[in-house]
Design an enzyme around this catalytic site. Structure first.
Site, PDB file in Angstrom:
ATOM      1  N   VAL A  52      -1.512  -1.403  -1.004  1.00 45.31           N
ATOM      2  CA  VAL A  52      -0.790  -1.603   0.259  1.00 45.31           C
ATOM      3  C   VAL A  52      -1.054  -2.980   0.895  1.00 45.31           C
ATOM      4  O   VAL A  52      -0.113  -3.601   1.413  1.00 45.31           O
ATOM      5  CB  VAL A  52      -1.081  -0.429   1.238  1.00 45.31           C
ATOM      6  CG1 VAL A  52      -2.557  -0.316   1.578  1.00 45.31           C
ATOM      7  CG2 VAL A  52      -0.265  -0.533   2.506  1.00 45.31           C
ATOM      8  N   TYR A  54      -6.021  10.129 -12.028  1.00 44.82           N
ATOM      9  CA  TYR A  54      -6.899   8.967 -11.817  1.00 44.82           C
ATOM     10  C   TYR A  54      -8.238   9.403 -11.221  1.00 44.82           C
ATOM     11  O   TYR A  54      -9.311   9.018 -11.698  1.00 44.82           O
ATOM     12  CB  TYR A  54      -6.190   7.973 -10.880  1.00 44.82           C
ATOM     13  CG  TYR A  54      -7.071   6.865 -10.363  1.00 44.82           C
ATOM     14  CD1 TYR A  54      -7.508   5.848 -11.200  1.00 44.82           C
ATOM     15  CD2 TYR A  54      -7.470   6.836  -9.020  1.00 44.82           C
ATOM     16  CE1 TYR A  54      -8.326   4.831 -10.721  1.00 44.82           C
ATOM     17  CE2 TYR A  54      -8.275   5.820  -8.538  1.00 44.82           C
ATOM     18  CZ  TYR A  54      -8.699   4.819  -9.391  1.00 44.82           C
ATOM     19  OH  TYR A  54      -9.506   3.814  -8.907  1.00 44.82           O
TER      20      TYR A  54
END
Ligand code: NAD
Length: 319
Positions: free
Chosen positions: A192, A148
């Site tokens: 998160v 990524y």
């Protein structure tokens, strides 16, 4: 920062950041979204499309034809589309590469051919990798640790090369851990903040990968929206950090979320994930100097707005 009477394309506009951008921009501008819904949610833009506030082109940014349909007459392209997750890229690097590198190159070619004034590219703090100095400044060495992050660094280089060779204005914004309304808590790759909020509202334990002392610079999405508008309308090209400007340990984030939600704090510790960096923190002074950008939201303010959105969505059963 207010943009007015412009024609703006948001790639990945059905995603978390893209839909926040589209909702803000469509009040005073003509907005087109191009998205293939690979990670984005119809619910994020359904209302805007059905009320005629946003034009939707369903298609992939790897298709030059689809992009040219979307970009014709556009002033700015805010390029958000990507498969945005470190662990997802570790399990499927080819898919990440297709959207991140081939897709970004195709966006730049289409923007050049359609006479777009500027492309703002959503890059990522992950390009810095595991280098020791903090906070991160744009002139520091980059050592990506995941497929990524490689796609984001390649995208930045493509942007610079298109500015230098073809005169297409580009700015790359390195976002640091963005959170806020419309972020998906459901996928196994959920970020998160939405994950912790979802767990807190359900009374479940917060999953923490590693010891919880790893730190991140959490950035509220409205600050990222402002950063994009400032970058689009500025003459500055090149790379800029867009962050909240503070460093917070994941365990402190868990505490803040549980305080705002008013839940207890249970934690389950899981093994660290490959490709994740230990610490991340933005120096935003270059963005302040050249773009006039400064983060406006504290973590607690941003988490409070985000929790309010989650509570409302859960009541209307859309989440
Ligand atoms: N959320 C963060 O913390 C963060 C941090 C750094 C960088 N970024 C970058 O910001 C951008 C937006 O991230 P996000 O969190 O909103 O993610 P997201 O997954 O919610 O949005 C990405 C959007 O791109 C679309 N998309 C993916 N591949 C596509 C393709 N080939 N053609 C058309 N559309 C495609 C998806 O369907 C989705 O709607 C991404 O480029 C991401 O890498 C995000």
């Amino acid at each position: 920062m207010n943009m007015k009477d412009k024609r703006v394309v948001v790639t990945g506009g059905a995603g978390f950041i893209g839909s926040n951008l589209s909702a803000d921009l469509c009040r005073e501008n003509e907005v087109t979204v191009i998205d293939d819904f690979s990670t984005g949610r119809d619910g994020n833009i359904k209302n805007l499309v059905s009320r005629g506030k946003v034009r939707l082109v369903k298609g992939s940014i790897t298709s030059l034809d689809a992009l040219k349909t979307a970009f014709r007459g556009a002033d700015y392209v805010l390029h958000q589309a990507a498969i945005p997750s470190v662990p997802r890229s570790v399990s499927d690097p080819i898919k990440t590469n297709d959207a991140g590198i081939t897709g970004t190159l195709t966006v730049l070619v289409a923007a050049r051919d359609c006479g777009v004034r500027k492309v703002v590219f959503a890059s990522s703090s992950s390009v810095y990798g595991e280098t020791p100095e903090l906070p991160k400044r744009e002139n520091m060495e980059c050592r990506p640790m995941s497929p990524y992050a490689v796609t984001k660094l390649a995208g930045e280089h493509y942007c610079r090369v298109f500015t230098e060779i073809y005169g297409l204005e580009t700015t790359s914004l390195r976002y640091f851990n963005v959170y806020g309304p419309m972020q998906d808590p459901k996928s196994e790759y959920a970020a998160v903040v939405p994950k912790f909020i979802d767990c807190a509202l359900k009374g479940e334990a917060f999953p923490i990968f590693g010891d919880g002392l790893q730190s991140r610079d959490f950035t509220f999405v409205k600050d990222v929206v402002r950063g994009n508008l400032m970058a689009a309308e500025s003459d500055a090209t090149g790379v800029y950090n867009i962050g909240g400007g503070k460093r917070t340990a994941v365990i402190e984030l868990a505490k803040t979320v549980s305080e705002v939600v008013g839940s207890g704090m249970k934690v389950v510790y899981l093994p660290p994930r490959p490709g994740d960096v230990r610490d991340s923190w933005a120096d935003t002074s270059k963005a302040k100097k050249d773009l006039g950008f400064e983060p406006a939201y504290s973590l607690r303010q941003g988490i409070t707005e985000t929790v309010e959105w989650f509570v409302k969505e859960r009541k209307s059963k859309t989440l």
